[in-house]
Design a protein around this motif. Structure first.
Motif, PDB file in Angstrom:
ATOM      1  N   MET A   1       0.877  -0.865   0.170  1.00 28.32           N
ATOM      2  CA  MET A   1       0.300   0.161   0.509  1.00 28.32           C
ATOM      3  C   MET A   1       0.889   1.520  -0.183  1.00 28.32           C
ATOM      4  O   MET A   1       2.625   1.251   0.640  1.00 28.32           O
ATOM      5  CB  MET A   1      -0.903   0.000   1.317  1.00 28.32           C
ATOM      6  CG  MET A   1      -1.695   1.419   1.328  1.00 28.32           C
ATOM      7  SD  MET A   1      -3.360   0.750   3.105  1.00 28.32           S
ATOM      8  CE  MET A   1      -1.185   0.887   4.048  1.00 28.32           C
ATOM      9  N   THR A   2       0.461   1.857  -0.487  1.00 34.61           N
ATOM     10  CA  THR A   2       0.773   3.596  -0.628  1.00 34.61           C
ATOM     11  C   THR A   2       0.410   4.980  -0.431  1.00 34.61           C
ATOM     12  O   THR A   2      -0.486   5.056  -0.958  1.00 34.61           O
ATOM     13  CB  THR A   2       2.010   3.996  -2.272  1.00 34.61           C
ATOM     14  OG1 THR A   2       0.983   3.346  -2.930  1.00 34.61           O
ATOM     15  CG2 THR A   2       2.672   2.295  -2.589  1.00 34.61           C
ATOM     16  N   SER A  19      -7.762  21.652   5.426  1.00 32.65           N
ATOM     17  CA  SER A  19      -7.731  20.258   4.946  1.00 32.65           C
ATOM     18  C   SER A  19      -6.454  19.454   3.731  1.00 32.65           C
ATOM     19  O   SER A  19      -6.145  20.089   3.666  1.00 32.65           O
ATOM     20  CB  SER A  19      -9.066  19.902   4.509  1.00 32.65           C
ATOM     21  OG  SER A  19     -10.476  20.453   5.432  1.00 32.65           O
ATOM     22  N   VAL A  20      -6.221  18.594   4.367  1.00 34.23           N
ATOM     23  CA  VAL A  20      -4.944  17.604   3.427  1.00 34.23           C
ATOM     24  C   VAL A  20      -6.468  16.808   2.504  1.00 34.23           C
ATOM     25  O   VAL A  20      -7.406  15.759   3.128  1.00 34.23           O
ATOM     26  CB  VAL A  20      -4.069  17.609   4.328  1.00 34.23           C
ATOM     27  CG1 VAL A  20      -3.552  18.670   4.953  1.00 34.23           C
ATOM     28  CG2 VAL A  20      -4.690  16.138   5.422  1.00 34.23           C
ATOM     29  N   ALA A  21      -5.616  16.924   1.287  1.00 39.24           N
ATOM     30  CA  ALA A  21      -6.186  15.737   0.755  1.00 39.24           C
ATOM     31  C   ALA A  21      -5.033  14.417  -0.139  1.00 39.24           C
ATOM     32  O   ALA A  21      -4.000  15.051  -0.347  1.00 39.24           O
ATOM     33  CB  ALA A  21      -6.456  16.090  -0.878  1.00 39.24           C
ATOM     34  N   LEU A  22      -5.096  13.256  -0.418  1.00 41.16           N
ATOM     35  CA  LEU A  22      -4.278  12.355  -0.546  1.00 41.16           C
ATOM     36  C   LEU A  22      -4.685  11.541  -0.965  1.00 41.16           C
ATOM     37  O   LEU A  22      -6.355  11.190  -1.184  1.00 41.16           O
ATOM     38  CB  LEU A  22      -3.479  11.786   0.865  1.00 41.16           C
ATOM     39  CG  LEU A  22      -3.831  10.412   1.155  1.00 41.16           C
ATOM     40  CD1 LEU A  22      -3.161   9.449   2.193  1.00 41.16           C
ATOM     41  CD2 LEU A  22      -4.889  11.641   2.599  1.00 41.16           C
ATOM     42  N   THR A  23      -3.487  10.160  -1.673  1.00 42.53           N
ATOM     43  CA  THR A  23      -4.286   9.372  -2.350  1.00 42.53           C
ATOM     44  C   THR A  23      -3.885   7.977  -2.081  1.00 42.53           C
ATOM     45  O   THR A  23      -2.562   7.522  -1.563  1.00 42.53           O
ATOM     46  CB  THR A  23      -4.495   8.940  -3.890  1.00 42.53           C
ATOM     47  OG1 THR A  23      -5.095   9.883  -4.645  1.00 42.53           O
ATOM     48  CG2 THR A  23      -4.828   7.337  -4.561  1.00 42.53           C
ATOM     49  N   ILE A  24      -4.493   7.239  -1.329  1.00 42.12           N
ATOM     50  CA  ILE A  24      -4.256   5.575  -1.222  1.00 42.12           C
ATOM     51  C   ILE A  24      -3.965   4.583  -1.549  1.00 42.12           C
ATOM     52  O   ILE A  24      -5.330   4.207  -2.568  1.00 42.12           O
ATOM     53  CB  ILE A  24      -4.537   5.321   0.131  1.00 42.12           C
ATOM     54  CG1 ILE A  24      -4.939   6.099   1.276  1.00 42.12           C
ATOM     55  CG2 ILE A  24      -4.281   3.865   1.091  1.00 42.12           C
ATOM     56  CD1 ILE A  24      -5.970   5.872   3.248  1.00 42.12           C
TER      57      ILE A  24
END
Length: 113
Positions: A1-2, A19-24
Motif C-alpha cells: 500500500m502507498t 483540510s488535506v487531500a491524499l490518495t491511498i
C-alpha cells in the motif's frame, strides 16, 4: 500500500486550519483496511516540506491531527485507490513567520492499523 504525499486543499494562514487531500493506493489483490492516518515524522522536516521559494518558512509552525475516519478507518479495494480528504487536519500557529505567506506545503503521512 502507498500513500501519496498529502497537500492542503485550501490556503493555510496563521492561526488557521486546512483540510488535506491524499490518495491511498492498494496494489494487492485483497482489500486493505487503514485504521488511522498520522504524520510520518521520519520524512521531510518532521513530516512536512515546503516549496523551495519559501525555504525561510519554519515548519515547526505546522501541526497535523491524526485521523481515524471517526473510528471507522478506510477500506481500499484490491488493485484500487481511494481519494481521502482529512477535514481540518493541518494547523498553523498564530505566530507563523511571514516567510510562510503563499507557501505550498506537503504533509507526509503513515497508515496505521
Amino acid at each position: 500500500m502507498t500513500l501519496s504525499p498529502a497537500t492542503p486543499s485550501a490556503a493555510l494562514f496563521p492561526g488557521g486550519q486546512a483540510s488535506v487531500a491524499l490518495t491511498i493506493t492498494n496494489p494487492n489483490l485483497a482489500s486493505v483496511r487503514v485504521g488511522s492516518l498520522a504524520l510520518d515524522t521520519s520524512r521531510g522536516s518532521g513530516g512536512f516540506a515546503v516549496d523551495g521559494a519559501h525555504a525561510g518558512c519554519v515548519l515547526s509552525a505546522l501541526s497535523f491531527a491524526t485521523h481515524t475516519n471517526a473510528g471507522a478507518g478506510w477500506t481500499v479495494a484490491g488493485s484500487g485507490s481511494l481519494s481521502v480528504t482529512l477535514t481540518n487536519a493541518l494547523s498553523m500557529t498564530a505566530s507563523a513567520a511571514n516567510a510562510c505567506q503563499g507557501a505550498t506545503f506537503t504533509v507526509y503521512l503513515t497508515a496505521g492499523p
